[in-house]
Design an enzyme around this catalytic site. Structure first.
Site, PDB file in Angstrom:
ATOM      1  N   CYS A   2      10.867  97.252 -59.318  1.00  0.00           N
ATOM      2  CA  CYS A   2       9.630  97.846 -58.833  1.00  0.00           C
ATOM      3  C   CYS A   2       9.080  96.973 -57.707  1.00  0.00           C
ATOM      4  O   CYS A   2       9.701  95.982 -57.340  1.00  0.00           O
ATOM      5  CB  CYS A   2       8.628  97.916 -59.968  1.00  0.00           C
ATOM      6  SG  CYS A   2       9.324  98.641 -61.457  1.00  0.00           S
ATOM      7  N   ARG A  27      11.685 102.003 -50.788  1.00  0.00           N
ATOM      8  CA  ARG A  27      12.751 102.070 -51.790  1.00  0.00           C
ATOM      9  C   ARG A  27      12.592 103.262 -52.723  1.00  0.00           C
ATOM     10  O   ARG A  27      13.463 103.526 -53.543  1.00  0.00           O
ATOM     11  CB  ARG A  27      12.769 100.777 -52.604  1.00  0.00           C
ATOM     12  CG  ARG A  27      12.849  99.576 -51.694  1.00  0.00           C
ATOM     13  CD  ARG A  27      13.044  98.272 -52.373  1.00  0.00           C
ATOM     14  NE  ARG A  27      12.462  98.098 -53.674  1.00  0.00           N
ATOM     15  CZ  ARG A  27      12.619  97.018 -54.394  1.00  0.00           C
ATOM     16  NH1 ARG A  27      13.358  96.049 -53.940  1.00  0.00           N
ATOM     17  NH2 ARG A  27      12.065  96.911 -55.566  1.00  0.00           N
ATOM     18  N   TRP A  74       9.241 101.849 -60.473  1.00  0.00           N
ATOM     19  CA  TRP A  74      10.467 102.636 -60.513  1.00  0.00           C
ATOM     20  C   TRP A  74      10.877 102.591 -61.973  1.00  0.00           C
ATOM     21  O   TRP A  74      11.359 101.575 -62.457  1.00  0.00           O
ATOM     22  CB  TRP A  74      11.510 101.999 -59.592  1.00  0.00           C
ATOM     23  CG  TRP A  74      12.603 102.925 -59.239  1.00  0.00           C
ATOM     24  CD1 TRP A  74      12.548 103.981 -58.375  1.00  0.00           C
ATOM     25  CD2 TRP A  74      13.944 102.875 -59.723  1.00  0.00           C
ATOM     26  NE1 TRP A  74      13.762 104.586 -58.308  1.00  0.00           N
ATOM     27  CE2 TRP A  74      14.630 103.946 -59.114  1.00  0.00           C
ATOM     28  CE3 TRP A  74      14.621 102.065 -60.612  1.00  0.00           C
ATOM     29  CZ2 TRP A  74      15.965 104.201 -59.372  1.00  0.00           C
ATOM     30  CZ3 TRP A  74      15.947 102.316 -60.866  1.00  0.00           C
ATOM     31  CH2 TRP A  74      16.609 103.372 -60.240  1.00  0.00           C
ATOM     32  N   ASN A 100       8.042  93.294 -62.963  1.00  0.00           N
ATOM     33  CA  ASN A 100       9.356  93.817 -62.546  1.00  0.00           C
ATOM     34  C   ASN A 100      10.382  93.296 -63.532  1.00  0.00           C
ATOM     35  O   ASN A 100      10.306  92.123 -63.909  1.00  0.00           O
ATOM     36  CB  ASN A 100       9.762  93.208 -61.196  1.00  0.00           C
ATOM     37  CG  ASN A 100       9.385  94.083 -60.046  1.00  0.00           C
ATOM     38  OD1 ASN A 100       8.780  95.125 -60.232  1.00  0.00           O
ATOM     39  ND2 ASN A 100       9.738  93.644 -58.860  1.00  0.00           N
ATOM     40  N   GLY A 101      11.379  94.094 -63.861  1.00  0.00           N
ATOM     41  CA  GLY A 101      12.450  93.598 -64.733  1.00  0.00           C
ATOM     42  C   GLY A 101      12.409  94.288 -66.089  1.00  0.00           C
ATOM     43  O   GLY A 101      11.796  95.353 -66.237  1.00  0.00           O
ATOM     44  N   GLU A 482      37.920 106.707 -54.812  1.00  0.00           N
ATOM     45  CA  GLU A 482      36.600 106.226 -54.399  1.00  0.00           C
ATOM     46  C   GLU A 482      36.685 105.515 -53.041  1.00  0.00           C
ATOM     47  O   GLU A 482      35.827 105.712 -52.174  1.00  0.00           O
ATOM     48  CB  GLU A 482      36.015 105.304 -55.487  1.00  0.00           C
ATOM     49  CG  GLU A 482      34.689 104.665 -55.161  1.00  0.00           C
ATOM     50  CD  GLU A 482      33.566 105.642 -54.833  1.00  0.00           C
ATOM     51  OE1 GLU A 482      33.741 106.862 -54.991  1.00  0.00           O
ATOM     52  OE2 GLU A 482      32.520 105.165 -54.365  1.00  0.00           O
ATOM     53  N   LYS A 486      34.663 106.668 -49.658  1.00  0.00           N
ATOM     54  CA  LYS A 486      33.769 105.758 -48.928  1.00  0.00           C
ATOM     55  C   LYS A 486      34.122 105.755 -47.444  1.00  0.00           C
ATOM     56  O   LYS A 486      33.254 105.857 -46.592  1.00  0.00           O
ATOM     57  CB  LYS A 486      33.862 104.320 -49.459  1.00  0.00           C
ATOM     58  CG  LYS A 486      33.181 103.977 -50.737  1.00  0.00           C
ATOM     59  CD  LYS A 486      31.683 103.938 -50.719  1.00  0.00           C
ATOM     60  CE  LYS A 486      31.116 105.289 -51.010  1.00  0.00           C
ATOM     61  NZ  LYS A 486      30.969 105.687 -52.392  1.00  0.00           N
ATOM     62  N   GLU A 489      33.208 109.170 -45.709  1.00  0.00           N
ATOM     63  CA  GLU A 489      31.814 109.584 -45.547  1.00  0.00           C
ATOM     64  C   GLU A 489      31.039 108.732 -44.557  1.00  0.00           C
ATOM     65  O   GLU A 489      30.096 109.237 -43.953  1.00  0.00           O
ATOM     66  CB  GLU A 489      31.089 109.682 -46.898  1.00  0.00           C
ATOM     67  CG  GLU A 489      30.696 108.388 -47.562  1.00  0.00           C
ATOM     68  CD  GLU A 489      29.897 108.619 -48.858  1.00  0.00           C
ATOM     69  OE1 GLU A 489      30.091 107.841 -49.792  1.00  0.00           O
ATOM     70  OE2 GLU A 489      29.080 109.554 -48.934  1.00  0.00           O
ATOM     71  N   HIS A 505      56.359 113.878 -52.933  1.00  0.00           N
ATOM     72  CA  HIS A 505      56.506 115.310 -53.185  1.00  0.00           C
ATOM     73  C   HIS A 505      55.860 116.145 -52.078  1.00  0.00           C
ATOM     74  O   HIS A 505      55.489 117.294 -52.295  1.00  0.00           O
ATOM     75  CB  HIS A 505      55.931 115.663 -54.563  1.00  0.00           C
ATOM     76  CG  HIS A 505      56.677 114.987 -55.672  1.00  0.00           C
ATOM     77  ND1 HIS A 505      57.938 115.383 -56.075  1.00  0.00           N
ATOM     78  CD2 HIS A 505      56.389 113.891 -56.421  1.00  0.00           C
ATOM     79  CE1 HIS A 505      58.371 114.585 -57.044  1.00  0.00           C
ATOM     80  NE2 HIS A 505      57.445 113.660 -57.263  1.00  0.00           N
ATOM     81  N   LYS A 604      21.222 111.920 -49.657  1.00  0.00           N
ATOM     82  CA  LYS A 604      21.378 111.025 -50.806  1.00  0.00           C
ATOM     83  C   LYS A 604      21.431 111.818 -52.111  1.00  0.00           C
ATOM     84  O   LYS A 604      22.199 111.512 -52.995  1.00  0.00           O
ATOM     85  CB  LYS A 604      20.212 110.023 -50.846  1.00  0.00           C
ATOM     86  CG  LYS A 604      20.304 109.012 -51.990  1.00  0.00           C
ATOM     87  CD  LYS A 604      21.503 108.103 -51.825  1.00  0.00           C
ATOM     88  CE  LYS A 604      21.711 107.142 -52.964  1.00  0.00           C
ATOM     89  NZ  LYS A 604      23.085 106.631 -53.028  1.00  0.00           N
TER      90      LYS A 604
HETATM   91  O1  M6R Z   1      23.190 111.303 -57.606  1.00  0.00           O
HETATM   92  P1  M6R Z   1      24.603 111.649 -58.015  1.00  0.00           P
HETATM   93  O2  M6R Z   1      25.332 110.490 -58.584  1.00  0.00           O
HETATM   94  O3  M6R Z   1      24.668 112.840 -58.932  1.00  0.00           O
HETATM   95  O4  M6R Z   1      25.331 112.046 -56.678  1.00  0.00           O
HETATM   96  C1  M6R Z   1      26.634 112.534 -56.691  1.00  0.00           C
HETATM   97  C2  M6R Z   1      27.235 112.539 -55.315  1.00  0.00           C
HETATM   98  O5  M6R Z   1      26.511 113.381 -54.462  1.00  0.00           O
HETATM   99  C3  M6R Z   1      27.305 111.135 -54.709  1.00  0.00           C
HETATM  100  O6  M6R Z   1      27.992 110.244 -55.530  1.00  0.00           O
HETATM  101  C4  M6R Z   1      28.011 111.175 -53.340  1.00  0.00           C
HETATM  102  O7  M6R Z   1      29.341 111.490 -53.515  1.00  0.00           O
HETATM  103  C5  M6R Z   1      27.840 109.832 -52.615  1.00  0.00           C
HETATM  104  N1  M6R Z   1      27.348 110.037 -51.302  1.00  0.00           N
HETATM  105  C6  M6R Z   1      29.121 109.085 -52.475  1.00  0.00           C
HETATM  106  O8  M6R Z   1      28.961 107.871 -51.833  1.00  0.00           O
END
Ligand code: M6R
Length: 609
Positions: A2, A27, A74, A100-101, A482, A486, A489, A505, A604
């Site tokens: 927080c 944040r 938060w 916080n914590g 993953e 990364k 994106e 294949h 996000k």
């Molecule tokens: O908030 P969520 O974990 O449900 O989000 C899922 C995906 O939209 C999220 O992980 C997305 O793939 C990220 N941008 C990947 O870095």
């Protein structure tokens, strides 16, 4: 995670507190509150919602207070409501605290305090603090806070004020940042530097176990035994935007570097003191249901889905239950064969992803028990699931998920061991070895982060590539997915993850001279097979970056570059092997001058289908 601010001096405190809180709000927060020394007593104002809701509430009040504390919350323990917002007060309303914590032993303390006659008004762990201080208060706030620190375990940054000691703010820190800002005839306190920048750049950085006594006339710092500590002034030369990112160029890099701390928070209190068992008190599932489980389903989107793929491997391996893992947008429409006796695990950092929420509802309608793994307290999936395991990663701001992923993996390991323990499928020795290795991971991640420069050089070398492949078998394949997401994106380089044995294949046709391949080979029983697959791509001219556990040096014979991970239990390797992949994607994006924190076309939180 927080935001905390404090001020004591000669100027009106409220505008200073609100401005400081606004500077921490980047944040994202869910409630806010202040306590000020006003008219000879403490005045408390707090509201659920963004800071603007609090501001509307106090708009028009002509407060004259010259000292006070503020907090943007938060949520961790307890939903984001007015009652759960900070500051929290004692029974008499004479002591107020922001925190916080996480206070790990709050349940026991709460029971004890209730037996002593204290009355609680919130669901938070924090509320034990003002009541403990009240219990020990004998006219000296700092002495009472010192005594309180002896009673509590967990992480904290605490500010406390007392009606009887106007203008005095006492501060304590353990595993949660706290900065003191030095002024002339006034002093400031904040959990993050941005809140201090309009007023001062001269600061003291409080260390773990330290307390501070802050008045307009000065600041004294002491340790837990009350012994004075001489602090050096730390001059902040960052600009506001840099300060929000703690000096990092991007939130993504900051969040990658926060992973050791995030992981420690995820583990905190969840491994028994003897190191033998997993403690997941948040799961209220009948042991008979666990023993009789027919099947586990995991469903999520994007990075959270990739965490689920690791989850499938580890739950099947350790708890010997069949697991299906689905992308949430597929799960909801595929008429899954699911019902009572099944366990559905939904994973979502934000807890608001539309497809994941829909999958959750689908599973519950069909009678399955639903456990949510999420990072946001009070989020939709947290409210709608039968049980919730929080990841405690702290707010994640960059669109590209990093610390959420490693904490989701950590929860999957804890859950897999917990399930195994209930079902008696894991040898005690093996269980202890996994838990012991889990505890060491934060240090190992720190070791990996220290090698960022080398990864930056590699990323720079391959920044003009049009296509990259990520290969691996078993758990390495899950991490390859993953790593490839990364890179796509944030750097916009086309990347594909492949199960290393599947490449030949069809897709091997795309591997030509100079194509970069990142090959993960962290699983001892699959190592030789993966090395053979690396030879296949090498023979077609690929440039291979290998990722292996230290000691597996044969990989040097086939890869052009090798990145070694500290030795760990093989099942836990994903938490380590993803780190160089995150850094590679980050540095490639920077080298290509991409918008790292806000990549094109992405958001996000994806709250639409
Ligand atoms: O908030 P969520 O974990 O449900 O989000 C899922 C995906 O939209 C999220 O992980 C997305 O793939 C990220 N941008 C990947 O870095």
């Amino acid at each position: 995670m927080c935001g905390i601010v404090g001020y004591t001096g000669k100027r009106p405190a409220v505008p200073i507190l609100l401005e400081g809180m606004r500077r921490l709000e980047y944040r994202g927060y869910d409630s806010a509150g202040i306590v000020i020394y006003e008219n000879g007593g403490l005045t408390l104002k707090k509201k659920a919602g963004m800071l603007s809701v609090l501001e509307e509430t106090i708009n028009g009040s002509n407060f004259t207070a010259n000292a006070g504390i503020g907090h943007t919350r938060w949520a961790t323990h307890g939903a984001p409501t007015d009652d759960n917002a900070h500051p929290h007060i004692d029974c008499s309303g004479r002591i107020a605290v922001v925190h916080n914590g996480i206070i790990e032993n709050y349940i026991k303390l709460r029971q004890w305090l209730k037996a002593e006659g204290h009355i609680f008004q919130s669901d938070t762990d924090t509320e034990v603090l003002p009541h403990l201080i009240e219990q020990f208060y004998r006219g000296d706030l700092q002495a009472a806070l010192l005594k309180t620190m002896e009673m509590i375990s967990g992480s904290y940054a605490i500010l406390a004020v007392c009606h009887d000691e106007p203008g005095r703010i006492v501060v304590a820190r353990q595993d949660s940042p706290m900065v003191l800002g030095l002024g002339e005839g006034e002093n400031f306190i904040a959990s993050d530097i941005p809140a201090l920048l309009p007023h001062t750049r001269n600061t003291y950085l409080l260390d773990d176990g330290e307390l501070a006594d802050v008045t307009p006339g000065g600041i004294t710092v002491c340790d837990k035994k009350g012994v004075c500590v001489n602090k050096e002034v730390f001059y902040v030369n960052w600009e506001a935007e840099q300060a929000e990112k703690s000096g990092y160029e991007h939130f993504m890099l900051k969040e990658i570097h926060e992973q050791p701390t995030a992981l420690r928070e995820t583990l905190r209190g969840r491994i028994s003191e003897d190191g033998q068992s997993v403690v997941l008190n948040e799961l209220d599932i009948d042991p008979a249901y666990i023993k009789g489980l027919r099947k586990v389903f995991i469903t999520a989107c994007g990075t959270a889905y990739h965490a689920g793929v690791v989850g499938k491997y580890v739950i099947e391996k350790l708890a010997r239950i069949p697991v299906e893992v689905d992308i949430a947008s597929e799960f909801r429409y595929r008429d899954p064969i699911i019902g009572p006796g099944d366990l559905v695990i939904v994973v979502s950092q934000s807890g608001e992803t539309a497809d994941t929420r829909a999958a959750l509802r689908e599973a519950r309608q069909r009678g399955a028990r639903v456990v949510a793994i999420t990072n946001v307290v009070g989020s939709s999936v947290a409210r709608e699931a039968d049980d919730v395991i929080y990841t405690w990663a702290g707010p994640e701001i960059a669109v590209a998920s990093t610390k959420a992923y490693v904490t989701q993996l950590t929860v999957f390991y804890l859950l897999a061991v917990w399930l195994a323990e209930q079902r008696g499928t894991l040898l005690v020795r093996e269980q202890e070895a996994i838990l012991d290795s889990l505890k060491k991971l934060p240090r190992h991640i720190e070791t990996l982060l220290a090698q960022s420069d080398r990864i930056a050089q590699l990323a720079d070398r391959y920044k003009e590539s049009h296509c990259m492949f990520f290969l691996g078998r078993g758990l390495d394949y899950a991490v390859a997915m993953e790593g490839s997401l990364k890179l796509k994106e944030i750097s916009y380089i086309h990347a594909e993850a492949y199960a290393a044995g599947e490449l030949k294949h069809g897709t091997l046709a795309l591997v030509v001279e100079g194509v970069p391949v990142i090959a993960l080979a962290t699983q001892p029983e699959l190592f030789e097979k993966t090395v053979s697959n690396i030879k296949e791509v090498k023979a077609r001219g690929a440039e291979v970056i290998g990722v292996a556990i230290e000691g597996f040096m044969e990989i040097e014979e086939v890869a052009d570059q090798v990145f070694y991970l500290p030795a760990t239990h093989p099942a836990l390797a994903p938490i380590l092997s993803v780190v160089p992949l995150q850094l590679f994607a980050y540095f490639a994006a920077v080298a290509r001058e991409c918008s790292v924190d806000k990549p094109r076309n992405l958001a996000k939180s994806v709250t639409v289908e």
